[in-house]
Design an enzyme around this catalytic site. Structure first.
Site, PDB file in Angstrom:
ATOM      1  N   THR A  15     -20.373 -11.073  -5.523  1.00 59.96           N
ATOM      2  CA  THR A  15     -20.866 -12.285  -6.084  1.00 59.96           C
ATOM      3  C   THR A  15     -19.462 -12.982  -6.712  1.00 59.96           C
ATOM      4  O   THR A  15     -18.482 -12.257  -7.275  1.00 59.96           O
ATOM      5  CB  THR A  15     -21.859 -12.837  -6.652  1.00 59.96           C
ATOM      6  OG1 THR A  15     -21.834 -11.780  -8.225  1.00 59.96           O
ATOM      7  CG2 THR A  15     -23.203 -12.230  -6.059  1.00 59.96           C
ATOM      8  N   ASP A  16     -19.547 -14.364  -6.868  1.00 58.42           N
ATOM      9  CA  ASP A  16     -18.208 -15.023  -7.572  1.00 58.42           C
ATOM     10  C   ASP A  16     -18.919 -15.310  -8.859  1.00 58.42           C
ATOM     11  O   ASP A  16     -19.948 -14.809  -9.206  1.00 58.42           O
ATOM     12  CB  ASP A  16     -17.690 -16.198  -6.885  1.00 58.42           C
ATOM     13  CG  ASP A  16     -18.865 -17.173  -6.677  1.00 58.42           C
ATOM     14  OD1 ASP A  16     -19.842 -17.339  -7.140  1.00 58.42           O
ATOM     15  OD2 ASP A  16     -18.542 -18.026  -5.698  1.00 58.42           O
ATOM     16  N   GLN A  17     -17.869 -16.008  -9.808  1.00 61.35           N
ATOM     17  CA  GLN A  17     -18.594 -16.154 -11.081  1.00 61.35           C
ATOM     18  C   GLN A  17     -19.805 -17.237 -11.176  1.00 61.35           C
ATOM     19  O   GLN A  17     -20.545 -17.378 -11.870  1.00 61.35           O
ATOM     20  CB  GLN A  17     -17.434 -17.184 -11.684  1.00 61.35           C
ATOM     21  CG  GLN A  17     -17.823 -17.463 -13.225  1.00 61.35           C
ATOM     22  CD  GLN A  17     -16.275 -17.904 -13.920  1.00 61.35           C
ATOM     23  OE1 GLN A  17     -15.345 -18.166 -13.175  1.00 61.35           O
ATOM     24  NE2 GLN A  17     -16.580 -18.043 -15.055  1.00 61.35           N
ATOM     25  N   GLY A  19     -22.114 -16.590  -9.295  1.00 62.45           N
ATOM     26  CA  GLY A  19     -23.324 -15.761  -8.794  1.00 62.45           C
ATOM     27  C   GLY A  19     -23.866 -16.083  -7.196  1.00 62.45           C
ATOM     28  O   GLY A  19     -24.606 -15.632  -6.620  1.00 62.45           O
ATOM     29  N   ILE A  20     -22.759 -16.497  -6.621  1.00 64.64           N
ATOM     30  CA  ILE A  20     -22.870 -16.908  -5.094  1.00 64.64           C
ATOM     31  C   ILE A  20     -22.101 -15.851  -4.297  1.00 64.64           C
ATOM     32  O   ILE A  20     -21.306 -15.378  -4.740  1.00 64.64           O
ATOM     33  CB  ILE A  20     -22.396 -18.347  -4.691  1.00 64.64           C
ATOM     34  CG1 ILE A  20     -23.403 -19.396  -5.440  1.00 64.64           C
ATOM     35  CG2 ILE A  20     -22.565 -18.518  -3.254  1.00 64.64           C
ATOM     36  CD1 ILE A  20     -22.939 -20.667  -5.138  1.00 64.64           C
TER      37      ILE A  20
END
Length: 137
Positions: A15-17, A19-20
Site C-alpha cells: 500500500t501507499d501512504q 493505505g491504498i
C-alpha cells in the site's frame, strides 16, 4: 472457458501512504492467480514447464482500476481463459473486494517460448490436455 478463483490478502508493504494498494501490485496479483490457475487446470507449474524446456514470458499487460483496494483486505482474483491457447495465451482477470464489488479488470498475453532457442513454440501437451476439456461441447 476456464475460470479459477484465488484469494490474496493485501499486505501493508503493498500500500501507499493513503493505505491504498499501489497500482504496480495488481500485476503481482495477476501472476499469483495465474500460477494457481495453471496448477488447478493441468497440475503444471512454471518450474516444471521450464524444466521441460518451455518458458512463458509476458508480452502484454492491461489493467483498469475501478475502485481502490486497501490494506488487510482479502481480494478475490478471478482468472478467465476464454479461448484455447496456441503460441499465445490470453488470460483475463477480475478482482473483487470483500464486499464482492468489482474493483479491477485486467488482461495479460503470454507467449510460450522454447527455453533453448528463445523462439515461440506450441504449449506443452500436458497443459493442452488440461485445458481442452473446458472447451469441448
Amino acid at each position: 472457458m476456464f475460470v479459477h478463483e484465488t484469494k490474496v490478502k493485501v499486505r501493508y508493504a503493498e500500500t501507499d501512504q493513503m493505505g491504498i494498494v499501489h497500482h504496480a501490485n495488481y500485476a503481482l496479483y495477476y501472476e499469483i492467480a495465474r500460477t494457481e490457475c495453471f496448477e488447478a487446470l493441468s497440475g503444471i507449474t512454471y518450474a516444471s514447464m521450464e524444466a521441460d524446456g518451455v518458458m512463458l514470458p509476458l508480452l502484454e499487460l492491461q489493467s483498469k482500476y475501478l475502485k481502490p483496494a486497501f490494506y488487510n483486505q482479502v481480494l478475490k482474483v478471478k482468472c478467465l481463459v476464454k479461448e484455447l491457447p496456441s503460441v499465445r495465451l490470453n488470460v483475463e482477470y477480475e478482482i473483487y473486494n470483500e464486499e464482492e464489488i468489482l474493483i479491477n479488470i485486467g488482461k495479460t498475453t503470454l507467449v510460450f517460448v522454447d527455453k533453448s532457442t528463445r523462439k515461440p513454440c506450441q504449449p506443452p501437451e500436458i497443459f493442452m490436455e488440461g485445458i481442452r476439456k473446458y472447451f469441448t461441447a
